[in-house]
Design an enzyme around this catalytic site. Structure first.
Site, PDB file in Angstrom:
ATOM      1  N   GLY A  10       0.822  -1.211   0.000  1.00  0.00           N
ATOM      2  CA  GLY A  10       0.000   0.000   0.000  1.00  0.00           C
ATOM      3  C   GLY A  10       0.850   1.251   0.000  1.00  0.00           C
ATOM      4  O   GLY A  10       1.852   1.347   0.728  1.00  0.00           O
ATOM      5  N   LYS A 105      -6.360  -1.653  12.111  1.00  0.00           N
ATOM      6  CA  LYS A 105      -7.116  -1.941  13.347  1.00  0.00           C
ATOM      7  C   LYS A 105      -8.239  -2.936  13.109  1.00  0.00           C
ATOM      8  O   LYS A 105      -8.566  -3.745  13.987  1.00  0.00           O
ATOM      9  CB  LYS A 105      -7.665  -0.658  13.966  1.00  0.00           C
ATOM     10  CG  LYS A 105      -8.699   0.063  13.086  1.00  0.00           C
ATOM     11  CD  LYS A 105      -8.251   1.408  12.615  1.00  0.00           C
ATOM     12  CE  LYS A 105      -9.148   1.955  11.535  1.00  0.00           C
ATOM     13  NZ  LYS A 105      -8.762   3.256  11.045  1.00  0.00           N
ATOM     14  N   ILE A 136      -0.346   8.678  18.520  1.00  0.00           N
ATOM     15  CA  ILE A 136      -0.098   8.578  19.976  1.00  0.00           C
ATOM     16  C   ILE A 136       0.498   7.204  20.266  1.00  0.00           C
ATOM     17  O   ILE A 136      -0.123   6.192  19.942  1.00  0.00           O
ATOM     18  CB  ILE A 136      -1.410   8.709  20.794  1.00  0.00           C
ATOM     19  CG1 ILE A 136      -2.178   9.972  20.397  1.00  0.00           C
ATOM     20  CG2 ILE A 136      -1.118   8.690  22.284  1.00  0.00           C
ATOM     21  CD1 ILE A 136      -3.552  10.099  21.075  1.00  0.00           C
ATOM     22  N   LYS A 205     -10.631  -0.345  18.183  1.00  0.00           N
ATOM     23  CA  LYS A 205      -9.465   0.183  18.895  1.00  0.00           C
ATOM     24  C   LYS A 205      -9.552  -0.136  20.393  1.00  0.00           C
ATOM     25  O   LYS A 205      -8.549  -0.462  21.026  1.00  0.00           O
ATOM     26  CB  LYS A 205      -9.353   1.691  18.650  1.00  0.00           C
ATOM     27  CG  LYS A 205      -9.045   2.014  17.182  1.00  0.00           C
ATOM     28  CD  LYS A 205      -9.286   3.468  16.846  1.00  0.00           C
ATOM     29  CE  LYS A 205      -8.973   3.784  15.393  1.00  0.00           C
ATOM     30  NZ  LYS A 205      -9.475   5.097  14.953  1.00  0.00           N
TER      31      LYS A 205
END
Ligand code: NAP
Ligand code: HSE
Length: 433
Positions: A10, A105, A136, A205
Site C-alpha cells: 500500500g 485496526k 499517539i 481500537k
C-alpha cells in the site's frame, strides 16, 4: 551492517507518509539502527497513479506475492487495509519469516491474537502501534511504560471523525450531516463513514487496548457499541446546561477479575481532561493503581502522524534484529477472559423524557426510580416548545446498574403519562477515575 529492506503493501495516505519519513529521517534511522533502510518493493493497485512521494517506478508491483516472497525483503509493512485476504497475506509473510508491521485496526481487532501466535511460531515480530490512536504511542506505553502497573481503567477518544463532528455540533452548533461531509472532505472519515459514526472503528481500537491493558483475550464482540448518529441538538444543549460535554467515549474498566468494554456517547463533566480534547484529536486516559491518572493526547489519524507510529515499529524490529530477539514480544494473556454482566456494570445515567403535562405525572415517574432505590443527582422540568400539552423532564441519576436502568426504562415506556423516552446516555468522570 547490510541495509534493511522493506516491502510495502500500500502506498496511500499512510504508505506515502511511511516513505516520506524513511526518506526524510534516513540519518536519524541510520544513527539509531546502524544501517540504511531501503524500500525494496511496493504493492499498489494502480502503478500509473500520480503519487506525492518519490518512489522508483520499478519497485511497484500489483502482485502481492512479489513482495511477500521477495527473498531480499526483511520487513513487510501492511498499509493497504482489508480483513480476510489481508490476514492471509500476513500469515503467509510471517511463514516466509518476514517481520510484519501493520496499521490495520480492523484486522488486529478481529485476528490480532491469532496473528501474534503465528508471528511467535516463526520467531518474527508483529507490531501494530499505528492501529490505535494514530500518532499517539499508546500501545507501547501500555506494554512498556506502564508494564509494572495494574491498569484498572482506560477511557479513550479514539475516533477522530466522531470527535470532530461532536465538537462542531457542540461549539459551532453545526448540523450533523454538514459536519460529517466536512470530516470526509478533510480526509479522516473513512470512505464509508458508517464504521466511524456507528462506533465500530472506536470499538475495534478499544478491543485492542483492553487486550493489552488488561492482559486478557477481549474480543470485538465483547465490546458494547452505540454510535453518535442519534444524538440531537437538544441532547447536546441539555448536557451543556448541566455542565457536561458530549463525547464518543470508549471505556474499558476492570473491577476484580472482571472487565467491561464499551463505546458510547457519554456525558463528561466540563472539567474532565477528555472534555477539552477537540476536533479530530484523540486522547487516551489511563488509570493505573500505582501511577494514578495519566493522559495521552495527539493526532489519531493522518499521513505523517500515523506513519511515525509505523516507522517507530520498524525501529523496534530492527533493534530486535540486532539483538537477535525477534518474536519474543508477544506474551500470552495472563488472565482468563471474564466479562461483566449488565447487573455488574454501574454508571450514572442521563435521560430525557417527554411526558403529558398533567397532575401527578412527575411523581409517577420519580416513584419508578425510588422503588429501585435510585436517586437523582440533577433534575429539570420545562415546557416543550410548540407543544403546550407536553413537558420535558431531564434527569441525571446517581449510580445505577445497567440492568436496573434498563428495567426502569421499560417501566417508563409502559406509563400512560410518558409520551417518549427521547434519549439516554452514560455519564462518566464525576469522581475522575
Ligand atoms: P489508502 O489511502 O486507501 O491506501 C491504500 C493503499 O493500498 C493504496 O496505495 C492502494 O493502491 C493499495 N491497495 C489497497 N488494496 C489493494 C490491493 N488489493 N492490491 C494492491 N494494492 C492495494 O488507505 P490508508 O488511509 O493509507 O489506510 C491504510 C491502513 O492504515 C488501513 O488499514 C487503515 O485503517 C489504517 N490507518 C489509516 C489511518 C489514516 O489516517 N489514514 C490511520 C490509522 C490507521 P493505489 O494507491 O494504487 O490505489
Ligand atoms: N476514521 C478514523 C478516525 C481514522 O476518524 O479516527 C483513524 O483510524
Amino acid at each position: 551492517m547490510k541495509a534493511i529492506r522493506v516491502g510495502l503493501l500500500g502506498l496511500g495516505t499512510v504508505g506515502s507518509g511511511v516513505v516520506k519519513i524513511i526518506q526524510d529521517h534516513q540519518d536519524k534511522l541510520m544513527h539509531q539502527i546502524g544501517c540504511p533502510v531501503l524500500i525494496q518493493k511496493v504493492l499498489v493497485s494502480n502503478p500509473d497513479k500520480k503519487r506525492d512521494v518519490d518512489v522508483a517506478r520499478e519497485v511497484f508491483t500489483t502482485e502481492v506475492y512479489d513482495v511477500i516472497r521477495d527473498p531480499e525483503v526483511d520487513v513487510i509493512i501492511e498499509v493497504m487495509g482489508g480483513i480476510e485476504e489481508t490476514k492471509q497475506y500476513l500469515i503467509d509473510a510471517l511463514n516466509e519469516k518476514k517481520h510484519v508491521i501493520t496499521a490495520n485496526k480492523d484486522l488486529m481487532a478481529l485476528y490480532g491474537t491469532e496473528l501474534l501466535h503465528v508471528a511467535k511460531e516463526n520467531s518474527c515480530d508483529l507490531y501494530y502501534e499505528a492501529s490505535v490512536a494514530g500518532g499517539i504511542p499508546i500501545l507501547r506505553t501500555l506494554e512498556e511504560g506502564l508494564a509494572s502497573d495494574r491498569i484498572t481503567k482506560m477511557m479513550g477518544i479514539v475516533n477522530g471523525t466522531t470527535n470532530f463532528i461532536l465538537t462542531k455540533m457542540n461549539v459551532d452548533k453545526s448540523a450533523y450531516e454538514d459536519v460529517l461531509k466536512e470530516a470526509q472532505d478533510l480526509g479522516f472519515a473513512e470512505a464509508d463513514p458508517t464504521a466511524d459514526v456507528e462506533g465500530l472503528d472506536a470499538a475495534r481500537k478499544m478491543a485492542i487496548l483492553a487486550r493489552l491493558g488488561f492482559s486478557m483475550n477481549v474480543d470485538l464482540e465483547d465490546v458494547k457499541v452505540k454510535g453518535i448518529s442519534d444524538i440531537s441538538d437538544e441532547d447536546i444543549n441539555f448536557s451543556k446546561r448541566f455542565g457536561y460535554t458530549m463525547k464518543l467515549i470508549g471505556i474499558a474498566q476492570r473491577d476484580g477479575e472482571k472487565v467491561e468494554v464499551s463505546v458510547q456517547p457519554t456525558l463528561l463533566p466540563d472539567h474532565h481532561p477528555l472534555s477539552s480534547v477537540n476536533n479530530e484529536f484523540n486522547a487516551v486516559y489511563v488509570y493505573g493503581s500505582a501511577v494514578g491518572e495519566t493522559m495521552f493526547y495527539g493526532p489519531g489519524a493522518g499521513s505523517l502522524p500515523t506513519a511515525t507510529a509505523v516507522v517507530s515499529d520498524l525501529v523496534a524490529v530492527m533493534k530486535n534484529m540486532r539483538l537477535g530477539v525477534n518474536g519474543s514480544g508477544f506474551i500470552a494473556p495472563q488472565f482468563e477472559k471474564k466479562i461483566k454482566s449488565s447487573s455488574e456494570i454501574f454508571a450514572q445515567q442521563f435521560l430525557r423524557i417527554h411526558v403529558r403535562d398533567q397532575v401527578g405525572a412527575f411523581s409517577r415517574i420519580t416513584s419508578i426510580f425510588s422503588e429501585r432505590g435510585i436517586s437523582f443527582e440533577k433534575i429539570l422540568q420545562l415546557p416543550v416548545k410548540g407543544h403546550d400539552e407536553l413537558a420535558e423532564i431531564v434527569i441525571i441519576t446517581h449510580q445505577t446498574s445497567e440492568e436496573d436502568f434498563s428495567n426502569i426504562l421499560q417501566k417508563l415506556n409502559d406509563l400512560d403519562v410518558v409520551v417518549q423516552v427521547k434519549s439516554t446516555y452514560r455519564v462518566e468522570g464525576n469522581g475522575l477515575s
